[in-house]
Motif scaffolding. Structure first.
Motif, mmCIF file in Angstrom:
data_model
loop_
_atom_site.group_PDB
_atom_site.id
_atom_site.type_symbol
_atom_site.label_atom_id
_atom_site.label_comp_id
_atom_site.label_asym_id
_atom_site.label_seq_id
_atom_site.Cartn_x
_atom_site.Cartn_y
_atom_site.Cartn_z
ATOM 1 N N LEU A 3 -15.267 -19.008 -25.940
ATOM 2 C CA LEU A 3 -14.059 -18.345 -26.439
ATOM 3 C C LEU A 3 -13.621 -18.937 -27.779
ATOM 4 N N LEU A 33 -7.101 -14.813 -23.260
ATOM 5 C CA LEU A 33 -8.047 -15.904 -23.018
ATOM 6 C C LEU A 33 -8.047 -16.291 -21.530
ATOM 7 N N SER A 86 -10.183 -11.887 -28.711
ATOM 8 C CA SER A 86 -9.788 -12.270 -27.344
ATOM 9 C C SER A 86 -9.608 -11.042 -26.457
#
Length: 475
Positions: free
Chosen positions: A284, A271, A88
């Motif tokens: 993601l 994120l 991330s």
């Protein structure tokens, strides 16, 4: 058969400990099996067979293994979150931004020293070696790679800095646990550690200055640094918001929030930044699972930045499970207990007590791979011996950390060494020679005991009179 009757002899305890350890070392160092899952499993089998000869049943040994494996549940959860943090933070541009500014601001000859200092500061602030290595450590590894440094050199400096803070930070779990177990006020414990930590840190600083000066500056393996900087500028926004996740991590950790919620917040904030930059939720999600896949104009940079994800730490979890199973057998069969009892016999002087404490911690590390056990067990077992010798408990607490906290990443099959291998990709066999701070501190600890420097007495007398004070004839 009673538990006492099944206590192994000193010789059998030594063999039950030494033979499996020799198997691990042979498979890891001589044969070069990487990752060393197979040597660990063979060691587990050898330890189990020798424990059966003592009189323990398979069910009892299985109980010991399962109990030991249960102790790493938090470590496994942290590992999984670190895997997600790395991917991330790549997607959010956090790690690329740190690499970018690291290449801009750090001169190659000062890189190793800067790495040690930056990791020390980050670990002091957060109290976590794992968090430091899994975040800023990954970024600094990228900077070192771009400058052409051997990864083992870089990881050695990262480890030294990360464990400096892990040992000295008032918000570190190991620091607080050690002070509690040895019944020493927290800041008294930290003050006592200065006697060994400061000289070791100074030696490490000199070591990294010298090692940095030996670097040739050859960056052909990663291409021209200007090209790397251009590729980073073209592929990531590198805006100040990219530094929000590490700032949050430091602030929340310093406020003593539990480690798991802090790490979750670090993932979620990264994120959010990645989605603001245009990343989709499905992309993601895949990156959190399988790792970030970089797509910059530089193939070398892509190789460096493509990492992280849950799946990247599965081998590390397997190694952790195997290592803890090995330690569980040694604990259940009372092998470590017998070896520690032997080390305490006749220990009355500062040198013998400090030496026995260091030795016991390393035996536990070699046998179980657990940092906490290597701190807690000697801290509990040796307290009365230090008291009888007239040595203050903060000397015991300091020595437990000198070996238990700092020695854990030096043992190739320990929980921490496997973590470092999984996150930074370098094995303990390779980085240990360059982890100057961790390697030198037990020597400083013994030197203090031999000279009496920093050996605090409970009665205020000179530590040099210790032998006389503990001699029964002087009573």
């Amino acid at each position: 058969m009673s538990s006492e009757n099944r206590k192994p002899s000193l010789l059998w305890a030594f063999l039950t400990f030494a033979i499996p350890v020799a198997i691990i070392l042979y498979g890891t160092v001589v044969i070069g099996v990487r990752p060393p899952v197979l040597p660990l499993l063979v060691a587990v089998a050898a330890a189990g067979i020798m424990a059966l000869k003592i009189g323990y049943s398979w069910n009892e040994l299985q109980e010991g293994m399962l109990s030991a494996v249960g102790r790493i549940q938090l470590a496994v959860a942290i590992l999984m979150l670190v895997g997600m943090i790395i991917s991330s933070w790549m997607a959010s541009g956090t790690i690329p931004a740190i690499i970018y500014w690291g290449l801009k601001l750090i001169a190659p000859e000062h890189f190793l020293l800067s790495t040690f200092i930056l990791c020390s500061v980050a670990s002091l602030a957060t109290g976590t070696s794992f968090g430091t290595m899994g975040t800023i450590g990954v970024a600094l590894l990228g900077v070192g790679g771009a400058m052409g440094f051997d990864p083992a050199w870089t990881v050695g400096a990262i480890v030294s800095g990360a464990y400096f803070g892990d040992k000295m930070s008032p918000v570190s779990d190991s620091t607080n646990i050690t002070a509690t177990v040895c019944e020493v006020p927290l800041f008294t414990h930290i003050g006592s550690m200065l006697w060994t930590t400061v000289p070791a840190a100074l030696i490490a600083i000199v070591g990294y200055i010298v090692l940095g000066s030996m670097h040739t500056g050859d960056v052909t393996s990663m291409g021209n640094i200007d090209t790397i900087l251009t590729s980073l500028e073209a592929s990531f926004s590198l805006s100040p918001i990219a530094f929000l996740p590490p700032v949050l991590m430091i602030v929340l950790a310093y406020k003593r929030l539990p480690v798991l919620p802090v790490m979750v917040i670090c993932v979620v904030s990264a994120l959010g930044i990645a989605m603001l930059e245009g990343a989709t939720l499905s992309t993601l999600a895949k990156q959190l699972t399988s790792g970030y896949k970089a797509a910059t104009p530089s193939p070398e940079l892509n190789k460096l930045l493509s990492r992280g994800g849950l799946m990247s730490i599965m081998v590390t979890i397997l190694l952790l499970t195997s290592g803890m199973a090995f330690g569980g057998i040694l604990e259940k069969a009372r092998v470590l207990e017998v070896l520690m009892d032997a080390m305490l016999r006749g220990a009355r002087s500062a040198v013998s007590l400090v030496g026995a404490t260091l030795g016991a911690a390393y035996i536990i590390l070699l046998g179980t791979g657990s940092q906490i056990l290597a701190v807690v067990v000697p801290g509990r077992a040796f307290g009365e011996n230090y008291k009888k010798a007239g040595i203050a408990p903060q000397v015991l607490s300091r020595t437990c950390e000198d070996a238990g906290t700092l020695g854990c990443p030096l043992v190739p099959w320990s929980v921490h060494a496997f973590y470092i291998l999984g996150v930074l990709g370098v094995s303990a066999v390779d980085y240990v020679p360059y982890a100057f701070f961790n390697v030198i501190i037990p020597v400083i600890s013994l030197a203090c005991a031999a000279t009496g420097i920093g050996i605090i007495r409970t009665d205020g007398k000179s530590s040099r009179s210790l032998e006389t004070a503990t001699d029964p004839k002087s009573d």
